[in-house]
Design a protein around this motif. Structure first.
Motif, PDB file in Angstrom:
ATOM      1  N   ILE A 113       0.969  -1.193   0.206  1.00 33.22           N
ATOM      2  CA  ILE A 113      -0.218  -0.004   0.263  1.00 33.22           C
ATOM      3  C   ILE A 113       1.185   0.956   0.349  1.00 33.22           C
ATOM      4  N   LEU A 114       1.936   1.040   0.933  1.00 36.52           N
ATOM      5  CA  LEU A 114       2.847   2.587   0.513  1.00 36.52           C
ATOM      6  C   LEU A 114       3.384   2.727  -0.964  1.00 36.52           C
ATOM      7  N   LEU A 115       4.423   1.385  -0.865  1.00 42.44           N
ATOM      8  CA  LEU A 115       4.478   1.361  -2.204  1.00 42.44           C
ATOM      9  C   LEU A 115       3.829   2.098  -3.403  1.00 42.44           C
ATOM     10  N   THR A 116       2.794   0.991  -3.673  1.00 39.90           N
ATOM     11  CA  THR A 116       1.872   2.030  -4.829  1.00 39.90           C
ATOM     12  C   THR A 116       1.535   3.036  -4.476  1.00 39.90           C
ATOM     13  N   GLY A 117       1.228   3.862  -3.138  1.00 40.05           N
ATOM     14  CA  GLY A 117       0.788   4.912  -2.895  1.00 40.05           C
ATOM     15  C   GLY A 117       2.248   6.040  -3.052  1.00 40.05           C
ATOM     16  N   TYR A 118       3.138   5.796  -2.481  1.00 37.47           N
ATOM     17  CA  TYR A 118       4.150   6.468  -3.545  1.00 37.47           C
ATOM     18  C   TYR A 118       4.114   6.493  -5.517  1.00 37.47           C
ATOM     19  N   LEU A 119       4.296   5.171  -5.756  1.00 32.71           N
ATOM     20  CA  LEU A 119       4.554   5.669  -6.746  1.00 32.71           C
ATOM     21  C   LEU A 119       2.996   6.472  -6.862  1.00 32.71           C
ATOM     22  N   GLU A 120       1.959   6.261  -7.157  1.00 37.24           N
ATOM     23  CA  GLU A 120       0.907   7.261  -7.534  1.00 37.24           C
ATOM     24  C   GLU A 120       0.993   8.643  -7.206  1.00 37.24           C
ATOM     25  N   TYR A 121       1.982   8.411  -6.484  1.00 40.79           N
ATOM     26  CA  TYR A 121       1.949  10.408  -5.536  1.00 40.79           C
ATOM     27  C   TYR A 121       2.562  10.855  -6.876  1.00 40.79           C
ATOM     28  N   LEU A 122       4.028  10.016  -7.091  1.00 40.09           N
ATOM     29  CA  LEU A 122       4.376  11.116  -7.563  1.00 40.09           C
ATOM     30  C   LEU A 122       4.507  11.094  -9.361  1.00 40.09           C
ATOM     31  N   ILE A 123       3.631  10.150  -9.764  1.00 39.74           N
ATOM     32  CA  ILE A 123       3.431  10.098 -11.521  1.00 39.74           C
ATOM     33  C   ILE A 123       2.455  11.629 -10.959  1.00 39.74           C
ATOM     34  N   GLN A 124       1.276  11.906  -9.573  1.00 45.54           N
ATOM     35  CA  GLN A 124       0.380  12.239 -10.218  1.00 45.54           C
ATOM     36  C   GLN A 124       0.999  14.003 -10.265  1.00 45.54           C
ATOM     37  N   HIS A 125       2.260  13.879  -9.096  1.00 48.97           N
ATOM     38  CA  HIS A 125       3.303  15.140  -9.046  1.00 48.97           C
ATOM     39  C   HIS A 125       3.564  15.505 -10.002  1.00 48.97           C
ATOM     40  N   TYR A 126       4.531  14.585 -11.103  1.00 45.57           N
ATOM     41  CA  TYR A 126       5.370  15.550 -12.269  1.00 45.57           C
ATOM     42  C   TYR A 126       4.482  14.630 -13.650  1.00 45.57           C
ATOM     43  N   TYR A 127       3.507  13.978 -13.701  1.00 45.85           N
ATOM     44  CA  TYR A 127       3.293  14.064 -14.995  1.00 45.85           C
ATOM     45  C   TYR A 127       1.581  14.072 -14.988  1.00 45.85           C
ATOM     46  N   THR A 128       0.842  14.540 -14.563  1.00 46.07           N
ATOM     47  CA  THR A 128      -0.541  14.436 -14.451  1.00 46.07           C
ATOM     48  C   THR A 128      -0.526  15.924 -15.481  1.00 46.07           C
ATOM     49  N   TRP A 129      -1.499  15.825 -16.420  1.00 46.16           N
ATOM     50  CA  TRP A 129      -1.780  16.683 -17.429  1.00 46.16           C
ATOM     51  C   TRP A 129      -1.314  18.662 -16.640  1.00 46.16           C
ATOM     52  N   ASP A 130      -1.327  19.235 -17.399  1.00 43.65           N
ATOM     53  CA  ASP A 130      -1.173  20.418 -17.201  1.00 43.65           C
ATOM     54  C   ASP A 130      -1.373  21.527 -18.159  1.00 43.65           C
ATOM     55  N   PRO A 131      -2.981  21.707 -17.746  1.00 43.88           N
ATOM     56  CA  PRO A 131      -3.136  23.118 -19.503  1.00 43.88           C
ATOM     57  C   PRO A 131      -2.132  24.179 -19.080  1.00 43.88           C
ATOM     58  N   SER A 132      -1.254  24.746 -18.918  1.00 38.96           N
ATOM     59  CA  SER A 132      -0.097  25.649 -18.847  1.00 38.96           C
ATOM     60  C   SER A 132       0.850  24.921 -19.649  1.00 38.96           C
ATOM     61  N   ARG A 133       1.254  23.648 -19.771  1.00 39.15           N
ATOM     62  CA  ARG A 133       1.603  22.966 -21.344  1.00 39.15           C
ATOM     63  C   ARG A 133       1.151  22.083 -21.840  1.00 39.15           C
ATOM     64  N   PRO A 134      -0.087  22.761 -22.684  1.00 36.87           N
ATOM     65  CA  PRO A 134      -0.852  21.058 -22.919  1.00 36.87           C
ATOM     66  C   PRO A 134      -0.044  20.426 -24.009  1.00 36.87           C
ATOM     67  N   ASP A 135       1.516  20.917 -24.380  1.00 36.99           N
ATOM     68  CA  ASP A 135       2.298  19.741 -25.786  1.00 36.99           C
ATOM     69  C   ASP A 135       3.084  18.842 -24.727  1.00 36.99           C
ATOM     70  N   LYS A 136       3.219  19.265 -23.420  1.00 41.01           N
ATOM     71  CA  LYS A 136       3.868  17.986 -22.378  1.00 41.01           C
ATOM     72  C   LYS A 136       3.195  16.737 -22.265  1.00 41.01           C
ATOM     73  N   PRO A 137       3.865  15.771 -23.109  1.00 40.50           N
ATOM     74  CA  PRO A 137       3.213  13.985 -22.957  1.00 40.50           C
ATOM     75  C   PRO A 137       2.769  14.446 -21.016  1.00 40.50           C
ATOM     76  N   HIS A 138       1.897  13.712 -20.505  1.00 39.64           N
ATOM     77  CA  HIS A 138       1.195  13.328 -19.353  1.00 39.64           C
ATOM     78  C   HIS A 138       1.125  12.240 -19.047  1.00 39.64           C
ATOM     79  N   VAL A 139       0.541  11.277 -18.283  1.00 35.15           N
ATOM     80  CA  VAL A 139      -0.092  10.033 -18.121  1.00 35.15           C
ATOM     81  C   VAL A 139      -1.469   9.799 -16.942  1.00 35.15           C
TER      82      VAL A 139
END
Length: 363
Positions: free
Chosen positions: A261-287
């Motif tokens: 639960i901790l490992l996958t939660g950490y992975l989820e947090y990092l992905i959301q922090h770094y790779y969530t869609w950013d409307p200010s950078r619409p061309d940046k690849p996101h997850v």
């Protein structure tokens, strides 16, 4: 014993007993293909048409997950039409962990047998099949149990069915003329139908070990799921499984689940922090993460989709030494396994994912 789909066939032979009115098998529309093939062939074997007898449930439009309330509603609405309810423990594509206890309770309330394909749940989440009252289950050992591709599979039958299965073997013996049928069961035709169709395929390895080598051709069937073993286990498949289970025995599923639960939660947090869609950078690849965010509705797996072609991301990750898994049409399955993955592994993966996304976006 055996392989996953072999075990599924053996179990369905015993638990799928269709009648003119109760003949449907309820399952996920996106279940693993081998489950579909097994169910289709079992339905045809019993003289029914999969178009009429396969009841496949899909998520609501625009959603990726099956809601528990929708599964329970279908079981309630179908009333006496469903013979078997069969779902995954953990859905292979989305990583959704189904509420097996609630599904089992709802199926039993309507008179259905309830079983699960636990291929992605065994060694991944805590399973309390007996306490939940699950009728049957099967799984492989080459995913989270780490025995290698094609490793030995496993099966479970609730002990409440042990007596019924033994009586079924007696009925087969009677039909072969070795005993008088009327001394074994009543003349009730419904009981006769039930018992005969509770039978299964037999093999020498299901014979009681104490009498197996008498070689008298009279089956001394082991009770419960042990009687479903057909052949001697291949020693080359036993060895890696034994080695894996010795490591599992050094810890517990409770401890592994806490770390998971901790490992996958950490992975989820990092992905959301770094790779969530950013409307200010619409061309940046996101997850986008498809797997439920609730830890109680997932195992260690996160299913990821991307704004760039998933094949490119997969290739770039492979070039960087990352082992993960792609499933068509658009998902990359990432699973930090608590038995051997660390938080440093998760952090390193997220860094490599960023480099892979950047490289994929440039092509």
């Amino acid at each position: 014993m055996n392989g996953l789909t072999v075990n599924l066939h053996l179990l369905l032979l015993s638990f799928y007993k269709p009648t003119a009115t109760r003949h449907k098998i309820l399952m996920e529309d996106n279940a693993f293909p081998s489950d579909h093939y097994a169910v289709e062939s079992q339905i045809r074997l019993r003289g029914h048409d999969p178009k009429d007898s396969m009841l496949c449930l899909s998520p609501r439009p625009g959603e990726e997950m099956l809601r528990t309330e929708d599964i329970l509603e279908v079981i309630e609405q179908q009333d006496d039409c469903i013979a078997v309810v069969m779902f995954s423990g953990v859905q292979y594509y989305t990583g959704q962990l189904f509420n097996m206890e609630a599904i089992t309770r709802a199926g039993h309330k309507k008179g259905c047998y309830v079983g699960f394909d636990c291929a992605h749940a065994a060694g991944n989440v805590e399973l309390k099949l007996h306490d939940w009252g699950v009728d049957f289950a099967c799984w492989c050992s080459y995913k989270y149990v780490n025995s290698g591709a094609g490793g030995l599979a496993g099966a479970f039958i609730h002990e409440k069915h042990a007596d019924v299965m033994v009586v079924a073997q007696l009925v087969f013996t009677c039909l072969l003329g070795e005993f008088r049928l009327d001394t074994m069961i009543s003349n009730d035709q419904n009981n006769l139908f039930h018992v005969i169709h509770s039978s299964r395929l037999l093999g020498w390895w299901g014979h009681d070990l104490k009498t197996r080598f008498q070689m008298d051709h009279v089956m001394d069937l082991q009770p419960g799921v042990n009687g479903y073993r057909l052949s001697n286990q291949p020693v080359l498949l036993v060895c890696p499984l034994q080695a894996s289970l010795e490591i599992f025995n050094m810890t517990s599923m409770q401890a592994l689940r806490r770390k998971s639960i901790l490992l996958t939660g950490y992975l989820e947090y990092l992905i959301q922090h770094y790779y969530t869609w950013d409307p200010s950078r619409p061309d940046k690849p996101h997850v986008t993460i498809l797997t439920p965010s609730d830890p109680q509705q997932r195992g260690c797996q996160l299913s990821l989709s991307f704004s760039v072609p998933v094949g490119r991301v997969f290739q770039e990750l492979e070039r960087r030494g990352v082992v993960c898994d792609m499933r068509q049409p658009s998902v990359l399955r990432v699973a930090p396994v608590p038995l051997y993955n660390s938080f440093s592994d998760v952090h390193r993966f997220v860094e490599l994912l960023g480099a892979s996304l950047a490289a994929s976006g440039q092509k």
